[in-house]
Design a protein around this motif. Structure first.
Motif, PDB file in Angstrom:
ATOM      1  N   SER A  88      56.999  52.868  60.414  1.00  0.00           N
ATOM      2  CA  SER A  88      58.362  53.263  60.042  1.00  0.00           C
ATOM      3  C   SER A  88      58.407  54.744  59.703  1.00  0.00           C
ATOM      4  O   SER A  88      59.365  55.452  60.035  1.00  0.00           O
ATOM      5  CB  SER A  88      58.853  52.416  58.864  1.00  0.00           C
ATOM      6  OG  SER A  88      58.917  51.045  59.210  1.00  0.00           O
ATOM      7  N   PRO A  93      61.840  52.072  64.227  1.00  0.00           N
ATOM      8  CA  PRO A  93      62.656  51.142  63.435  1.00  0.00           C
ATOM      9  C   PRO A  93      61.920  49.831  63.171  1.00  0.00           C
ATOM     10  O   PRO A  93      61.140  49.367  64.014  1.00  0.00           O
ATOM     11  CB  PRO A  93      63.895  50.914  64.315  1.00  0.00           C
ATOM     12  CG  PRO A  93      63.923  52.080  65.256  1.00  0.00           C
ATOM     13  CD  PRO A  93      62.488  52.450  65.494  1.00  0.00           C
ATOM     14  N   GLN A  94      62.166  49.260  62.002  1.00  0.00           N
ATOM     15  CA  GLN A  94      61.470  48.018  61.651  1.00  0.00           C
ATOM     16  C   GLN A  94      61.806  46.874  62.599  1.00  0.00           C
ATOM     17  O   GLN A  94      60.972  45.994  62.830  1.00  0.00           O
ATOM     18  CB  GLN A  94      61.814  47.621  60.211  1.00  0.00           C
ATOM     19  CG  GLN A  94      61.176  48.519  59.160  1.00  0.00           C
ATOM     20  CD  GLN A  94      61.197  47.889  57.776  1.00  0.00           C
ATOM     21  OE1 GLN A  94      61.595  46.742  57.611  1.00  0.00           O
ATOM     22  NE2 GLN A  94      60.761  48.645  56.785  1.00  0.00           N
ATOM     23  N   GLU A  95      63.013  46.889  63.173  1.00  0.00           N
ATOM     24  CA  GLU A  95      63.369  45.806  64.108  1.00  0.00           C
ATOM     25  C   GLU A  95      62.575  45.894  65.412  1.00  0.00           C
ATOM     26  O   GLU A  95      62.555  44.936  66.189  1.00  0.00           O
ATOM     27  CB  GLU A  95      64.870  45.831  64.418  1.00  0.00           C
ATOM     28  CG  GLU A  95      65.382  47.132  65.003  1.00  0.00           C
ATOM     29  CD  GLU A  95      65.901  48.079  63.934  1.00  0.00           C
ATOM     30  OE1 GLU A  95      66.719  48.949  64.280  1.00  0.00           O
ATOM     31  OE2 GLU A  95      65.506  47.928  62.759  1.00  0.00           O
ATOM     32  N   ASP A  96      61.919  47.034  65.648  1.00  0.00           N
ATOM     33  CA  ASP A  96      61.082  47.184  66.841  1.00  0.00           C
ATOM     34  C   ASP A  96      59.615  46.857  66.557  1.00  0.00           C
ATOM     35  O   ASP A  96      58.759  47.050  67.430  1.00  0.00           O
ATOM     36  CB  ASP A  96      61.182  48.612  67.394  1.00  0.00           C
ATOM     37  CG  ASP A  96      62.558  48.903  67.995  1.00  0.00           C
ATOM     38  OD1 ASP A  96      63.248  47.935  68.370  1.00  0.00           O
ATOM     39  OD2 ASP A  96      62.932  50.085  68.069  1.00  0.00           O
ATOM     40  N   GLN A 133      55.190  58.524  69.072  1.00  0.00           N
ATOM     41  CA  GLN A 133      55.026  57.222  68.435  1.00  0.00           C
ATOM     42  C   GLN A 133      53.753  56.536  68.923  1.00  0.00           C
ATOM     43  O   GLN A 133      53.072  55.849  68.155  1.00  0.00           O
ATOM     44  CB  GLN A 133      56.254  56.356  68.736  1.00  0.00           C
ATOM     45  CG  GLN A 133      57.541  56.922  68.136  1.00  0.00           C
ATOM     46  CD  GLN A 133      58.773  56.174  68.614  1.00  0.00           C
ATOM     47  OE1 GLN A 133      58.770  55.526  69.658  1.00  0.00           O
ATOM     48  NE2 GLN A 133      59.844  56.264  67.834  1.00  0.00           N
TER      49      GLN A 133
END
Length: 256
Positions: A88, A93-96, A133
């Motif tokens: 993060s 994003p945390q949903e990823d 990333q």
């Protein structure tokens, strides 16, 4: 006398029966004779289009081991929470960041039937869109012995649009050939059917090679000599090409 007259009347009729042609053949042959099919021609068209992947799914395998199963599970959960916070912080994003269901397996010693320890394995799938990333994920795999980068798959967010694009291009080439035939041969072609031979996409050789570099590079990091090469390869290489393909067949009726 009556018999003679009867013979004269029957003889012409028998000749007529013999002169009638006999029809033989399979049911398909007979249908063709009674209902002849129109002349047709099939025109083939194909198209290819390359695009660059703009998204990747990187899989991390988190493995923890302890003498007590509860401690192994707790250790795995703690490590995954640590990874999530670090990812993060790298802008993911945390949903990823998605965790799979864990699996545990007892580890037996050479002597005795009771397990000597318990191993808990969990897979974390991270969707990324930037090479920075990917570097952050690689560093986490380097820094944590329990974490291994196991797989990387590439995706293209415009998949439907490109499938439609190559299909339209293949159809346009078919229509160009149709116009040429009509002009040169002086006939008219009317479409009566369309068949799809192949519509899809695949990774190019470069994309598969990049995936192999990333995965094998992460494994070599266990020997403390490939960390820098992994990060440099991530910076030098983009999420490589995807090749979209379409092949169509259109049947036309030939009209003079």
């Amino acid at each position: 006398m009556n018999r003679f007259l009867l013979a004269l009347l029957v003889a012409p009729l028998s000749n007529l029966c013999v002169a009638t042609p006999e029809i033989k053949g399979t049911p398909q042959d007979l249908r063709g004779l009674l209902y002849p099919t129109a002349n047709t021609v099939t025109i083939h068209g194909s198209a290819e289009e390359k695009a660059y992947s703009d998204r990747a799914i990187v899989s991390l395998v988190v493995t923890t081991e302890d003498k007590q199963l509860a401690d192994a599970i707790a250790g795995n959960s703690t490590l995954r929470d640590k990874l999530t916070r670090a990812l993060s912080g790298a802008g993911i994003p945390q949903e990823d960041i998605r965790n799979s269901k864990f699996s545990s397996s007892p580890q037996y010693s050479w002597l005795g039937k009771a397990p000597s320890s318990y191993k808990v394995i969990n897979r974390v799938a991270i969707t990324i869109e930037e090479e920075g990333q990917l570097e952050a994920i690689a560093r986490l795999a380097d820094q944590n012995e329990e974490v291994e980068l196991s797989d990387t798959s590439f995706e293209h967010s415009q998949e439907q649009a490109f499938n439609k694009k190559v299909k339209s291009q293949a159809l346009a080439r078919i229509m160009e050939q149709k116009a040429d035939y009509e002009q040169v041969l002086g006939v008219k072609l009317s479409p009566i059917g369309i068949r799809t031979s192949n519509i899809g996409h695949r990774a190019t050789r470069g994309a598969m090679a990049l995936e192999e570099v990333i995965v094998t590079g992460a494994r070599r990091a266990r020997d403390d000599y490939a960390s820098q090469s992994l990060e440099s390869s991530a910076r030098a290489s983009s999420f490589d090409e995807i090749q979209y393909e379409a092949e169509l067949l259109v049947d036309f009726k030939i009209q003079p």
